[in-house]
Design an enzyme around this catalytic site. Structure first.
Site, PDB file in Angstrom:
ATOM      1  N   TYR A 200       0.525  -7.466  15.569  1.00 20.96           N
ATOM      2  CA  TYR A 200       1.369  -6.436  16.193  1.00 20.96           C
ATOM      3  C   TYR A 200       1.575  -6.901  17.638  1.00 20.96           C
ATOM      4  O   TYR A 200       0.614  -6.953  18.409  1.00 20.96           O
ATOM      5  CB  TYR A 200       0.665  -5.076  16.213  1.00 20.96           C
ATOM      6  N   PRO A 292       6.244   3.523  11.396  1.00 24.20           N
ATOM      7  CA  PRO A 292       5.424   2.594  10.599  1.00 24.20           C
ATOM      8  C   PRO A 292       4.366   1.815  11.380  1.00 24.20           C
ATOM      9  O   PRO A 292       3.559   1.101  10.783  1.00 24.20           O
ATOM     10  CB  PRO A 292       6.466   1.634  10.001  1.00 24.20           C
TER      11      PRO A 292
HETATM   12  P1  RFL Z   1       9.443   8.233  -1.186  1.00 25.34           P
HETATM   13  O1  RFL Z   1       8.896   6.845  -1.325  1.00 25.34           O
HETATM   14  O2  RFL Z   1      10.567   8.434  -0.241  1.00 25.34           O
HETATM   15  O3  RFL Z   1       9.846   8.735  -2.627  1.00 25.34           O
HETATM   16  C1  RFL Z   1      10.595   9.913  -2.838  1.00 25.34           C
HETATM   17  C2  RFL Z   1      11.318   9.777  -4.156  1.00 25.34           C
HETATM   18  O4  RFL Z   1      12.031  10.983  -4.418  1.00 25.34           O
HETATM   19  C3  RFL Z   1      13.337  10.676  -4.911  1.00 25.34           C
HETATM   20  N1  RFL Z   1      14.213  11.823  -4.598  1.00 25.34           N
HETATM   21  C4  RFL Z   1      14.576  12.735  -5.526  1.00 25.34           C
HETATM   22  N2  RFL Z   1      14.303  12.848  -6.835  1.00 25.34           N
HETATM   23  C5  RFL Z   1      14.821  13.902  -7.512  1.00 25.34           C
HETATM   24  N3  RFL Z   1      15.623  14.830  -6.921  1.00 25.34           N
HETATM   25  C6  RFL Z   1      15.923  14.767  -5.614  1.00 25.34           C
HETATM   26  N4  RFL Z   1      16.699  15.686  -5.026  1.00 25.34           N
HETATM   27  C7  RFL Z   1      15.383  13.684  -4.849  1.00 25.34           C
HETATM   28  N5  RFL Z   1      15.482  13.300  -3.554  1.00 25.34           N
HETATM   29  C8  RFL Z   1      14.765  12.187  -3.428  1.00 25.34           C
HETATM   30  C9  RFL Z   1      13.711   9.388  -4.177  1.00 25.34           C
HETATM   31  O5  RFL Z   1      14.699   8.648  -4.883  1.00 25.34           O
HETATM   32  C10 RFL Z   1      12.364   8.660  -4.135  1.00 25.34           C
HETATM   33  O6  RFL Z   1      12.171   7.817  -5.234  1.00 25.34           O
HETATM   34  O7  RFL Z   1       8.293   9.264  -0.737  1.00 25.34           O
HETATM   35  P2  RFL Z   1       6.731   9.279  -1.125  1.00 25.34           P
HETATM   36  O8  RFL Z   1       6.555   9.085  -2.597  1.00 25.34           O
HETATM   37  O9  RFL Z   1       6.170  10.463  -0.459  1.00 25.34           O
HETATM   38  O10 RFL Z   1       6.125   7.950  -0.452  1.00 25.34           O
HETATM   39  C11 RFL Z   1       6.093   7.768   0.949  1.00 25.34           C
HETATM   40  C12 RFL Z   1       6.192   6.281   1.303  1.00 25.34           C
HETATM   41  O11 RFL Z   1       7.283   5.717   0.612  1.00 25.34           O
HETATM   42  C13 RFL Z   1       6.351   6.055   2.820  1.00 25.34           C
HETATM   43  O12 RFL Z   1       5.523   6.925   3.552  1.00 25.34           O
HETATM   44  C14 RFL Z   1       6.023   4.608   3.242  1.00 25.34           C
HETATM   45  O13 RFL Z   1       6.906   3.700   2.672  1.00 25.34           O
HETATM   46  C15 RFL Z   1       6.049   4.465   4.777  1.00 25.34           C
HETATM   47  N6  RFL Z   1       5.809   3.089   5.225  1.00 25.34           N
HETATM   48  C16 RFL Z   1       4.534   2.574   5.301  1.00 25.34           C
HETATM   49  N7  RFL Z   1       3.478   3.303   4.895  1.00 25.34           N
HETATM   50  C17 RFL Z   1       2.215   2.781   4.915  1.00 25.34           C
HETATM   51  O14 RFL Z   1       1.256   3.478   4.538  1.00 25.34           O
HETATM   52  N8  RFL Z   1       1.964   1.472   5.309  1.00 25.34           N
HETATM   53  C18 RFL Z   1       2.974   0.664   5.721  1.00 25.34           C
HETATM   54  O15 RFL Z   1       2.711  -0.506   5.998  1.00 25.34           O
HETATM   55  C19 RFL Z   1       4.313   1.212   5.767  1.00 25.34           C
HETATM   56  N9  RFL Z   1       5.345   0.463   6.141  1.00 25.34           N
HETATM   57  C20 RFL Z   1       6.895   2.288   5.607  1.00 25.34           C
HETATM   58  C21 RFL Z   1       6.621   0.967   6.072  1.00 25.34           C
HETATM   59  C22 RFL Z   1       8.208   2.742   5.526  1.00 25.34           C
HETATM   60  C23 RFL Z   1       9.250   1.920   5.922  1.00 25.34           C
HETATM   61  N10 RFL Z   1      10.564   2.451   5.797  1.00 25.34           N
HETATM   62  C24 RFL Z   1      11.638   1.760   5.223  1.00 25.34           C
HETATM   63  C25 RFL Z   1      10.806   3.849   6.053  1.00 25.34           C
HETATM   64  C26 RFL Z   1       7.641   0.138   6.477  1.00 25.34           C
HETATM   65  C27 RFL Z   1       8.965   0.616   6.436  1.00 25.34           C
HETATM   66  C28 RFL Z   1      10.026  -0.311   6.910  1.00 25.34           C
HETATM   67  C1  PHB Z   2       4.603  -4.283   6.139  1.00 24.36           C
HETATM   68  O1  PHB Z   2       4.025  -5.316   5.779  1.00 24.36           O
HETATM   69  O2  PHB Z   2       5.693  -3.943   5.655  1.00 24.36           O
HETATM   70  C2  PHB Z   2       4.000  -3.461   7.218  1.00 24.36           C
HETATM   71  C3  PHB Z   2       2.722  -3.748   7.655  1.00 24.36           C
HETATM   72  C4  PHB Z   2       2.158  -2.990   8.671  1.00 24.36           C
HETATM   73  C5  PHB Z   2       2.878  -1.946   9.234  1.00 24.36           C
HETATM   74  C6  PHB Z   2       4.145  -1.637   8.774  1.00 24.36           C
HETATM   75  C7  PHB Z   2       4.716  -2.396   7.768  1.00 24.36           C
HETATM   76  O3  PHB Z   2       2.315  -1.226  10.244  1.00 24.36           O
END
Ligand code: RFL
Ligand code: PHB
Length: 389
Positions: A200, A292
């Site tokens: 980081y 994130p």
């Molecule tokens: P999601 O993954 O958004 O899934 C929600 C699902 O609901 C569907 N949906 C519907 N379905 C039916 N009817 C409707 N009206 C609906 N509206 C929506 C959607 O299509 C989808 O499939 O939420 P969930 O399951 O709560 O999961 C949360 C995680 O996805 C999220 O917190 C993480 O991805 C965040 N995040 C990270 N989290 C970590 O713990 N470690 C990480 O390293 C990390 N890196 C990240 C991340 C999120 C990122 N982005 C793109 C926001 C890195 C990035 C870049």
């Molecule tokens: C990732 O690998 O996508 C990643 C790792 C650490 C973070 C966020 C995203 O804090």
């Protein structure tokens, strides 16, 4: 149709809840707006806390993760050429697991198929009715046909843009929000990771993160203004900017190549309280978003599932509602601590557009303090590997 728990959303929250409930003999129907292919093409989180790893074991979906995931003993924080190692193993006795959210989701879908649970894809116009009554109903369309499910409970696992949170009347919820004036531009490339652990990076050129998925698949992010679009960034411009943020010896030796995915995610902190309205429960990104920088989003979704799963099984098997009655409060106590950590990491590592010259000095002083104080490093390590749940 009739079921015990209607689950809206087939991301990690909905799938894990469905997996655990069905394993415990609870009947569920999961409704997902997107196709399975679309859900499995989303590149998101990469870091799993020790508690998340344990939950995936409990759900019997840990086999591939144990083979292909990479346990990490620590991370690096850098400030131009200063590298601060946060050794989780030494400081807390624990590790984190590098294993992509995409893979976790694929493993959960495979396990659900094997168990024969009910998952309906490409649903539209989901409507939750009577959530504040003893007999909620969820209706939805597939193509031109409309369907309805009578259920005991509804789990709103449909992410930030879903319908579940919006079903709760505004007077019954309170929101807290901070929108940061930048986003992360992320790329995936078939290259050897820049280092054996994540870096980081704070720098005079802004924030960057060097992450990975495996020995030949790297994930990198750089801080960009909210006005930038993916099309504005050629691979070459990305690598040049990334290298200008990382310590110079890493930048000199790192492998670059063409990107196989490129996307921008805005950064925000958001909480909607409480997580319950009648028999509707909000889980994961439907209720809260973290920037994130602390790798907390997916891990918080898993701790929400832990509390709700135990509460629902208790209510449906014994009639005792203590677990679901305490769900919101228990989950929120942990959520707010992860909010604080993610905000602190974001503030410590990013350059804000309108900042004064004092702000950069504060970031550098914080990183120097971390390099010299084991107490400070232990505090960061404890939060990063995940607070207990
Ligand atoms: P999601 O993954 O958004 O899934 C929600 C699902 O609901 C569907 N949906 C519907 N379905 C039916 N009817 C409707 N009206 C609906 N509206 C929506 C959607 O299509 C989808 O499939 O939420 P969930 O399951 O709560 O999961 C949360 C995680 O996805 C999220 O917190 C993480 O991805 C965040 N995040 C990270 N989290 C970590 O713990 N470690 C990480 O390293 C990390 N890196 C990240 C991340 C999120 C990122 N982005 C793109 C926001 C890195 C990035 C870049
Ligand atoms: C990732 O690998 O996508 C990643 C790792 C650490 C973070 C966020 C995203 O804090």
């Amino acid at each position: 149709m009739k079921t015990q728990v209607a689950i809206i959303g087939g991301g990690p929250s909905g799938l894990l809840l469905s997996q655990l409930l069905n394993q415990a003999g609870v009947d569920t129907v999961l409704l997902e707006r997107a196709s399975r292919k679309h859900v499995l093409s989303r590149i998101r989180a990469g870091v799993l806390e020790a508690g998340t790893v344990q939950m995936l074991h409990e759900a019997n979906v840990a086999q591939r993760m144990e083979q292909e995931g990479i346990p990490h003993d620590g991370v690096y924080l850098s400030d131009d050429d200063l590298m601060v190692h946060i050794n989780f193993k030494e400081l807390t006795g624990k590790q984190v697991m590098i294993y992509g959210q995409t893979e976790v989701t694929a493993d959960l879908y495979a396990a659900q198929d094997a168990m024969g649970t009910t998952i309906v894809h490409t649903v539209e116009d989901v409507v939750i009715e009577g959530a504040d009554s003893a007999s909620p109903k969820v209706s939805y369309s597939v193509g031109d046909q409309r369907f309805a499910i009578d259920c005991d409970y509804v789990a709103g696992c449909d992410g930030f843009h879903g319908v579940s949170r919006k079903t709760i009347p505004e007077k019954n919820r309170q929101t807290f929000e901070r929108v940061y004036p930048f986003g992360w531009l992320g790329i995936l490339s078939r290259t050897k990771p820049a280092h054996d652990e994540l870096i980081y990076a704070n720098s005079s050129n802004g924030f960057a993160l060097a992450s990975m998925r495996n020995q030949n698949l790297s994930r990198y992010y750089i801080q960009v203004p909210l006005t930038d679009r993916v099309e504005d960034w050629s691979d070459e411009a990305f690598w040049t900017k990334l290298k200008s943020c990382l310590p110079s010896d890493i930048a000199k030796t790192m492998e670059t190549g063409s990107s196989i995915e490129k996307s921008i995610a805005p950064l925000r902190s958001f909480v909607s309280e409480p997580l319950r309205w009648g028999n509707l429960f909000l889980v994961g990104d439907a209720a809260h978003i973290v920037p994130p920088t602390g790798a907390k989003g997916l891990n918080l979704a898993v701790s929400d599932v832990f509390y709700l799963y135990h509460g629902l099984v208790q209510a449906l098997k014994t009639g005792t509602t203590e677990g679901i009655d305490c769900y919101s409060e228990r989950a929120l106590t942990r959520i707010w601590k992860a909010m604080r950590f993610s905000w602190q990491m974001t503030t410590m590592l990013h350059k804000f557009a309108d900042e004064d010259n004092f702000a950069a000095q504060m970031r550098t002083a914080t990183l120097k303090h971390l390099s010299q104080s084991e107490t400070a490093r232990r505090d960061l390590a404890e939060n990063y590997i995940g607070l207990p749940f």
